[in-house]
Design a protein around this motif. Structure first.
Motif, PDB file in Angstrom:
ATOM      1  N   MET A  62      70.541  33.652  34.748  1.00  0.00           N
ATOM      2  CA  MET A  62      71.559  33.529  35.554  1.00  0.00           C
ATOM      3  C   MET A  62      71.928  35.142  36.127  1.00  0.00           C
ATOM      4  N   GLY A  63      72.757  34.899  37.381  1.00  0.00           N
ATOM      5  CA  GLY A  63      73.253  36.080  37.777  1.00  0.00           C
ATOM      6  C   GLY A  63      74.009  36.035  38.897  1.00  0.00           C
ATOM      7  N   TRP A  64      74.628  36.977  39.323  1.00  0.00           N
ATOM      8  CA  TRP A  64      75.493  37.444  40.387  1.00  0.00           C
ATOM      9  C   TRP A  64      75.054  38.129  41.536  1.00  0.00           C
ATOM     10  N   TYR A  65      74.935  37.775  42.729  1.00  0.00           N
ATOM     11  CA  TYR A  65      74.610  38.448  44.193  1.00  0.00           C
ATOM     12  C   TYR A  65      75.920  38.706  44.664  1.00  0.00           C
ATOM     13  N   ARG A  66      76.079  39.599  45.608  1.00  0.00           N
ATOM     14  CA  ARG A  66      76.947  39.584  46.586  1.00  0.00           C
ATOM     15  C   ARG A  66      76.480  40.225  47.852  1.00  0.00           C
ATOM     16  N   GLN A  67      77.395  39.709  49.084  1.00  0.00           N
ATOM     17  CA  GLN A  67      77.009  40.133  50.280  1.00  0.00           C
ATOM     18  C   GLN A  67      78.035  40.546  51.099  1.00  0.00           C
ATOM     19  N   ALA A  68      78.291  41.541  51.614  1.00  0.00           N
ATOM     20  CA  ALA A  68      79.355  42.245  52.478  1.00  0.00           C
ATOM     21  C   ALA A  68      78.961  42.206  53.777  1.00  0.00           C
ATOM     22  N   PRO A  69      79.855  41.876  54.713  1.00  0.00           N
ATOM     23  CA  PRO A  69      79.440  41.735  56.080  1.00  0.00           C
ATOM     24  C   PRO A  69      78.653  42.889  56.504  1.00  0.00           C
ATOM     25  N   GLY A  70      77.746  42.483  57.222  1.00  0.00           N
ATOM     26  CA  GLY A  70      76.767  43.722  57.887  1.00  0.00           C
ATOM     27  C   GLY A  70      75.596  44.032  56.912  1.00  0.00           C
ATOM     28  N   LYS A  71      75.800  43.589  55.589  1.00  0.00           N
ATOM     29  CA  LYS A  71      74.851  44.320  54.528  1.00  0.00           C
ATOM     30  C   LYS A  71      74.077  43.210  53.872  1.00  0.00           C
ATOM     31  N   GLN A  72      73.099  43.631  53.461  1.00  0.00           N
ATOM     32  CA  GLN A  72      72.057  42.773  52.528  1.00  0.00           C
ATOM     33  C   GLN A  72      72.630  42.296  51.251  1.00  0.00           C
ATOM     34  N   ARG A  73      72.094  41.041  50.847  1.00  0.00           N
ATOM     35  CA  ARG A  73      72.690  40.620  49.814  1.00  0.00           C
ATOM     36  C   ARG A  73      72.098  41.524  48.503  1.00  0.00           C
ATOM     37  N   GLU A  74      72.966  41.858  47.426  1.00  0.00           N
ATOM     38  CA  GLU A  74      72.640  42.871  46.318  1.00  0.00           C
ATOM     39  C   GLU A  74      72.878  42.134  44.985  1.00  0.00           C
ATOM     40  N   LEU A  75      71.873  42.483  43.879  1.00  0.00           N
ATOM     41  CA  LEU A  75      72.420  42.293  42.733  1.00  0.00           C
ATOM     42  C   LEU A  75      73.605  42.874  42.080  1.00  0.00           C
ATOM     43  N   VAL A  76      74.510  42.080  41.615  1.00  0.00           N
ATOM     44  CA  VAL A  76      75.620  42.702  40.839  1.00  0.00           C
ATOM     45  C   VAL A  76      75.293  42.722  39.274  1.00  0.00           C
ATOM     46  N   ALA A  77      74.914  41.785  38.783  1.00  0.00           N
ATOM     47  CA  ALA A  77      74.736  41.655  37.299  1.00  0.00           C
ATOM     48  C   ALA A  77      73.987  40.242  36.975  1.00  0.00           C
ATOM     49  N   GLY A  78      73.198  40.320  36.025  1.00  0.00           N
ATOM     50  CA  GLY A  78      72.205  39.431  35.424  1.00  0.00           C
ATOM     51  C   GLY A  78      72.441  39.371  33.959  1.00  0.00           C
ATOM     52  N   ILE A  79      71.918  38.013  33.534  1.00  0.00           N
ATOM     53  CA  ILE A  79      72.013  37.601  32.154  1.00  0.00           C
ATOM     54  C   ILE A  79      70.882  36.905  31.722  1.00  0.00           C
ATOM     55  N   SER A  80      69.928  37.377  30.930  1.00  0.00           N
ATOM     56  CA  SER A  80      68.658  36.629  30.833  1.00  0.00           C
ATOM     57  C   SER A  80      68.999  35.349  29.794  1.00  0.00           C
ATOM     58  N   SER A  81      68.312  34.540  29.292  1.00  0.00           N
ATOM     59  CA  SER A  81      68.290  33.342  28.593  1.00  0.00           C
ATOM     60  C   SER A  81      68.692  33.724  27.098  1.00  0.00           C
ATOM     61  N   GLY A  82      68.285  34.883  26.765  1.00  0.00           N
ATOM     62  CA  GLY A  82      68.536  35.252  25.625  1.00  0.00           C
ATOM     63  C   GLY A  82      69.862  36.443  25.346  1.00  0.00           C
ATOM     64  N   GLY A  83      70.440  36.417  26.354  1.00  0.00           N
ATOM     65  CA  GLY A  83      71.746  37.117  26.424  1.00  0.00           C
ATOM     66  C   GLY A  83      71.621  38.792  26.828  1.00  0.00           C
ATOM     67  N   SER A  84      70.392  39.340  27.177  1.00  0.00           N
ATOM     68  CA  SER A  84      70.606  40.464  27.758  1.00  0.00           C
ATOM     69  C   SER A  84      71.172  40.490  29.013  1.00  0.00           C
ATOM     70  N   THR A  85      71.560  41.893  29.329  1.00  0.00           N
ATOM     71  CA  THR A  85      72.546  41.890  30.707  1.00  0.00           C
ATOM     72  C   THR A  85      71.792  43.269  31.411  1.00  0.00           C
ATOM     73  N   ASN A  86      72.080  43.182  32.685  1.00  0.00           N
ATOM     74  CA  ASN A  86      71.863  44.386  33.583  1.00  0.00           C
ATOM     75  C   ASN A  86      72.965  44.453  34.543  1.00  0.00           C
ATOM     76  N   TYR A  87      73.123  45.485  35.296  1.00  0.00           N
ATOM     77  CA  TYR A  87      74.347  45.771  36.090  1.00  0.00           C
ATOM     78  C   TYR A  87      73.652  46.662  37.147  1.00  0.00           C
ATOM     79  N   ALA A  88      74.474  46.368  38.426  1.00  0.00           N
ATOM     80  CA  ALA A  88      74.276  47.705  39.432  1.00  0.00           C
ATOM     81  C   ALA A  88      74.913  48.739  38.957  1.00  0.00           C
ATOM     82  N   ASP A  89      74.662  49.775  39.446  1.00  0.00           N
ATOM     83  CA  ASP A  89      75.106  51.195  38.934  1.00  0.00           C
ATOM     84  C   ASP A  89      76.683  51.013  39.503  1.00  0.00           C
ATOM     85  N   SER A  90      76.921  50.415  40.781  1.00  0.00           N
ATOM     86  CA  SER A  90      78.129  50.503  41.295  1.00  0.00           C
ATOM     87  C   SER A  90      79.171  49.792  40.727  1.00  0.00           C
TER      88      SER A  90
END
Length: 118
Positions: free
Chosen positions: A34-62
């Protein structure tokens, strides 16, 4: 059918916090990344954070160090805790999920607006 429903968006001042939630139905939640993306006006959708089925997480640098993603497999819910919000975090935030994450999710929610005022 698969349904992802986001909640928790809103208007907040810079430096404030919000907690987004995404309730899933129609899938075996614990098997899905599962995860979260975001899209600001005039910009492409970008990955914010994700979490695997096992609980591992990853984040955008921002958002590293400010946002935390978590999941509750008993409630079929994924959360995004957002702290120290900045105006540049303003966007529509989308919840996504898939059994196998290959760079994009297979199903999406409708999105929730997050607006951070300066």
């Amino acid at each position: 059918q698969v349904q992802l429903v986001e909640s928790g968006g809103g208007l907040v001042q810079a430096g404030g916090s919000l907690r987004l939630s995404c309730a899933a139905s129609g899938i075996i939640f614990r098997f899905n990344a599962m995860g979260w993306y975001r899209q600001a006006p005039g910009k492409q959708r970008e990955l914010v954070a994700g979490i695997s089925s096992g609980g591992s997480t990853n984040y955008a640098d921002s958002v590293q160090g400010r946002f935390t993603i978590s999941r509750d497999n008993n409630k079929n819910t994924v959360h995004l805790q957002m702290n120290s919000l900045k105006p540049e975090d303003t966007a529509v935030y989308y919840c996504g999920g898939s059994v196998i994450y290959t760079g994009k999710y297979d199903y999406w929610g409708q999105g929730t607006q997050v607006t951070v005022s300066s």
